[in-house]
Write a protein that holds these residues in place. Structure first.
Motif, PDB file in Angstrom:
ATOM      1  N   LYS A   1     -23.670 -21.514 -24.493  1.00 42.52           N
ATOM      2  CA  LYS A   1     -23.530 -20.602 -25.649  1.00 42.52           C
ATOM      3  C   LYS A   1     -24.719 -19.659 -25.747  1.00 42.52           C
ATOM      4  O   LYS A   1     -24.565 -18.463 -25.983  1.00 42.52           O
ATOM      5  N   LEU A   2     -25.931 -20.230 -25.599  1.00 39.16           N
ATOM      6  CA  LEU A   2     -27.135 -19.422 -25.794  1.00 39.16           C
ATOM      7  C   LEU A   2     -27.357 -18.476 -24.626  1.00 39.16           C
ATOM      8  O   LEU A   2     -27.792 -17.335 -24.823  1.00 39.16           O
ATOM      9  N   LEU A   3     -27.085 -18.930 -23.416  1.00 42.85           N
ATOM     10  CA  LEU A   3     -27.195 -18.035 -22.262  1.00 42.85           C
ATOM     11  C   LEU A   3     -26.260 -16.837 -22.429  1.00 42.85           C
ATOM     12  O   LEU A   3     -26.653 -15.694 -22.192  1.00 42.85           O
ATOM     13  N   ALA A   4     -25.033 -17.113 -22.852  1.00 44.53           N
ATOM     14  CA  ALA A   4     -24.064 -16.023 -23.026  1.00 44.53           C
ATOM     15  C   ALA A   4     -24.545 -15.046 -24.104  1.00 44.53           C
ATOM     16  O   ALA A   4     -24.499 -13.823 -23.931  1.00 44.53           O
ATOM     17  N   ALA A   5     -25.031 -15.609 -25.217  1.00 45.31           N
ATOM     18  CA  ALA A   5     -25.499 -14.747 -26.307  1.00 45.31           C
ATOM     19  C   ALA A   5     -26.703 -13.920 -25.867  1.00 45.31           C
ATOM     20  O   ALA A   5     -26.778 -12.704 -26.131  1.00 45.31           O
ATOM     21  N   ALA A   6     -27.642 -14.559 -25.199  1.00 38.00           N
ATOM     22  CA  ALA A   6     -28.885 -13.877 -24.830  1.00 38.00           C
ATOM     23  C   ALA A   6     -28.640 -12.829 -23.748  1.00 38.00           C
ATOM     24  O   ALA A   6     -29.192 -11.727 -23.808  1.00 38.00           O
ATOM     25  N   LEU A   7     -27.825 -13.139 -22.754  1.00 38.16           N
ATOM     26  CA  LEU A   7     -27.558 -12.151 -21.701  1.00 38.16           C
ATOM     27  C   LEU A   7     -26.870 -10.922 -22.287  1.00 38.16           C
ATOM     28  O   LEU A   7     -27.129  -9.794 -21.862  1.00 38.16           O
ATOM     29  N   HIS A   8     -26.021 -11.151 -23.282  1.00 36.31           N
ATOM     30  CA  HIS A   8     -25.317 -10.039 -23.917  1.00 36.31           C
ATOM     31  C   HIS A   8     -26.290  -9.138 -24.678  1.00 36.31           C
ATOM     32  O   HIS A   8     -26.060  -7.925 -24.795  1.00 36.31           O
ATOM     33  N   MET A   9     -27.376  -9.725 -25.184  1.00 37.54           N
ATOM     34  CA  MET A   9     -28.356  -8.954 -25.954  1.00 37.54           C
ATOM     35  C   MET A   9     -29.388  -8.250 -25.077  1.00 37.54           C
ATOM     36  O   MET A   9     -30.033  -7.304 -25.526  1.00 37.54           O
ATOM     37  N   ALA A  10     -29.583  -8.758 -23.864  1.00 31.33           N
ATOM     38  CA  ALA A  10     -30.657  -8.233 -23.009  1.00 31.33           C
ATOM     39  C   ALA A  10     -30.295  -6.832 -22.519  1.00 31.33           C
ATOM     40  O   ALA A  10     -29.114  -6.504 -22.360  1.00 31.33           O
ATOM     41  N   PRO A  11     -31.291  -5.997 -22.255  1.00 32.28           N
ATOM     42  CA  PRO A  11     -31.003  -4.660 -21.716  1.00 32.28           C
ATOM     43  C   PRO A  11     -30.213  -4.782 -20.409  1.00 32.28           C
ATOM     44  O   PRO A  11     -30.500  -5.659 -19.591  1.00 32.28           O
ATOM     45  N   PRO A  12     -29.232  -3.893 -20.207  1.00 36.84           N
ATOM     46  CA  PRO A  12     -28.324  -4.027 -19.057  1.00 36.84           C
ATOM     47  C   PRO A  12     -29.032  -4.050 -17.703  1.00 36.84           C
ATOM     48  O   PRO A  12     -28.550  -4.676 -16.772  1.00 36.84           O
ATOM     49  N   GLY A  13     -30.148  -3.400 -17.601  1.00 43.13           N
ATOM     50  CA  GLY A  13     -30.823  -3.344 -16.300  1.00 43.13           C
ATOM     51  C   GLY A  13     -31.520  -4.628 -15.907  1.00 43.13           C
ATOM     52  O   GLY A  13     -31.899  -4.809 -14.750  1.00 43.13           O
ATOM     53  N   ARG A  14     -31.671  -5.546 -16.841  1.00 47.71           N
ATOM     54  CA  ARG A  14     -32.397  -6.780 -16.540  1.00 47.71           C
ATOM     55  C   ARG A  14     -31.404  -7.828 -16.052  1.00 47.71           C
ATOM     56  O   ARG A  14     -30.557  -8.280 -16.803  1.00 47.71           O
TER      57      ARG A  14
END
Lengths: 421, 421
Positions: free
Chosen positions: B123-136
């Motif tokens: 859950k947290l990986l999905a949430a955090a990846l969605h929030m991270a800048p696309p280039g990272r």
């Protein structure tokens, strides 16, 4: 005597009691705790407590956890424990899966137990979408599907960038929507509000003809009547441990992956307990054989043990007899309710046709919320479901025809006191 | 007397018993069941049974489920139940979250309880990846992170088409790898093998300076020593209910989402129990306020109730005292083991530095598996961890310094019988 009065005459009750006397499943009622003064018609929300469960919980907590501690994860933790309450927590999910498999027409290695129904829906949606041809972008479901089924599909689709369309159609239009746009169907066999039962075999066959994968939600099916997933050629299924399987509040859910898909379907929620060798502590995930790979984290041993004990109730049950009794109970209820429905604003929304009926009967009523509140106060425990549904679940393992009579007496009391006598 | 002999003299034990007599947490031991003849050094795998748990389970099964049935989902199901074992299953996850929050430096509305640690990592990986800048595109983790953390990241990345890179580096090189390629770090504060404790505050600050989100796995932290997530400015965290929180085998896990992220982080595993109004049965998911939205399916009430009861052990515990005692226990163990380590092929892999130590001590030994097997046969219950680790967990709530002495006596017996005396 009018028809109405005759219905509630002692002679009616006597006839029902005669049916109960011939009921081959009557003895199963003794295996459940049913509170005094209550007619419990909500086993399709939370199944009643099997009497074996508290002792099992006490054993698992006090002995397996309290005395054997981590040794209980392995088979040889203790020799003092009988086979009926074996330790070997590592394999507990598999032992429970093996008990559920015959109830749904599956092989044991096609079933995994653990997590909630919602999480299991997510696992199967992810696996099935990954297998579907890339051009197929539609997830076909019913507009009135249980909300969590819709929500999990919405969430997964958002995670995947919104590339799929969740298409919601009325239940009677499903077959017409099985087109080559559709990747998969996500359908609940028995509607949680109306109790209408879809044609699982027919829809599965129609979907397969169109190259569409099927995910069946058996929440109101498993343990209520025989399901034959492999007979129907179903691809995937999930179901609930705490309704007709009586596993306790929030009991672990189960999922099914047909044997023919087990090499191609992927467990994207890949946790260490689905690894081929968890204690190897390898850095790369290697899936366990069969459906075990869909067990993700450490199993919830207390909840899972309760479900394990609860499932023993089914060990000697003929599922054909279970279905026959369920239909007899719901037929009886509908028949006894007919004169009440004629005098009050009750609309039967459950199909008369046996093939289209689960193990519940529902009516619309404009004051459904208030009526159910009054019924609950009288010890008739059914469910209100928004916006206007009175829902009555029948559990052939612990209900008698006399219970049905008592329930209708209670409903009559509430309605006749509130409305025209 | 040689140093070696002195170590095992009665005078040493007496000194340790004097320490125990001054231990402000000594009374907590009475709240646990600890089997006779066992020194249990595996509370970091499965915490011991709090004595309050069996009674709670019996009450929840027999009364809340067995008697009150579905009425237990709501607060007013019964007036006969004391506040210490309230019903209101709907809010049980929130009540448990409120008990965990102060142990990890969080507000109650930042914590959600339910599902396994593995599923919560997803859950947290999905949430955090969605929030991270696309280039990272880099998920930075330790090569020796607990396997399920790696597996869940692998599975999510595969689901997302492999667009991320799971970069695994040694723990002491983490800071050097906090670059602008990195979307997030997924780190376990205390290494499950070595017991080495990372600098959560320092690494979180360094990550934030680089615009990197942090997910902390507190599996071996929560309940072992005070954690201050908000003090450190952490973004996300997960933790385990069955190690130092003593919630029972496979107890529900918890997750943390910092208040500042709660509007932007998305619950992609969106189930009906995370909906703002579950019984509205709406077709679209509307998240509940705060971390409650990360509760997915129906809570596993039996397992969750055990955890709820277990957490009451912490109600009167000073976490500073807990940490001080933990360090005293592990210091004592290392000191007593020193002469044994000089005579046998034992290599201490747990840091001497207090700031870098969790609540366990581990040694490498070339026959670690066999040594641990013999220890277990003598009632010294530690853990073998592949490939060559002897792991000893210390739980300041129920261990005394005299237990440490007894453990080392047992280890001495196994090693001295097998090797040079």
């Amino acid at each position: 005597m009018t028809v109405f009065d005759r219905l509630f005459a002692d002679s009616t009750l006597s006839q029902l009691q005669e049916k109960d006397a011939r009921d081959p499943l009557a003895h199963k009622r003794q295996e459940f705790k049913l509170p005094q003064g209550v007619v419990y018609l909500d086993g399709n929300s939370l199944g009643a407590l099997p009497l074996s469960v508290p002792a099992r919980l006490a054993h698992v907590a006090g002995e397996q956890w309290g005395e054997q501690l981590i040794r209980s994860w392995m088979a040889n933790g203790s020799t003092s424990v009988g086979a009926e309450a074996a330790q070997d927590w590592m394999n507990l999910p598999d032992r429970v899966a093996a008990k559920i498999a015959p109830l749904i027409g599956a092989h044991a290695h096609e079933v995994a137990v653990g997590d909630s129904t919602s999480v299991n829906i997510f696992k199967l949606l992810a696996a099935a979408l990954h297998m579907a041809p890339p051009g197929r972008r539609v997830i076909l479901t019913e507009a009135d599907n249980f909300p969590t089924d819709l929500y999990m599909a919405q969430g997964l689709n958002a995670l995947l960038g919104g590339r799929y369309e969740l298409r919601t159609v009325p239940g009677d239009e499903l077959e017409a929507h099985l087109t080559d746009e559709v990747a998969l169907t996500l359908l609940t066999e028995v509607d949680y509000r109306t109790g209408r039962k879809l044609d699982l075999a027919g829809l599965t066959a129609a979907a397969r003809r169109q190259g569409i994968l099927t995910i069946w939600d058996l929440a109101h099916s498993a343990g209520a009547f025989p399901v034959d997933l492999n007979g129907a050629g179903a691809d995937f299924a999930v179901g609930c441990g705490y309704k007709f399987l009586n596993g306790g509040p929030g009991a672990p859910s189960f999922l099914f992956v047909a044997a023919r898909h087990q090499d191609s379907a992927r467990a994207f929620l890949s946790g260490w307990m689905g690894h081929a060798d968890p204690f190897e502590m390898a850095r790369e995930f290697t899936p366990a054989p069969g459906a075990r790979r869909y067990v993700v984290g450490t199993p919830a041993v207390l909840s899972l043990s309760a479900l394990d004990a609860a499932l023993d109730v089914f060990a000697d049950v003929d599922l054909g007899q279970l279905r026959a009794k369920s239909l007899s109970l719901t037929d009886t209820f509908i028949e006894l309710m007919t004169p009440l429905a004629a005098r009050h604003p009750l609309t039967l929304v459950t199909p008369h046709n046996h093939d289209e009926r689960g193990s519940q009967v529902s009516y619309q009523h404009p004051q459904a919320r208030e009526v159910m509140q009054q019924l609950i106060e009288r010890g008739i425990l059914g469910d209100f479901r928004t916006p206007d549904i009175l829902r009555f679940g029948f559990t052939p393992l612990y209900h008698s025809h006399a219970d049905v009579w008592r329930a209708v007496q209670g409903i009559r009391g509430v309605l006749e006191e509130a409305g025209p006598a």
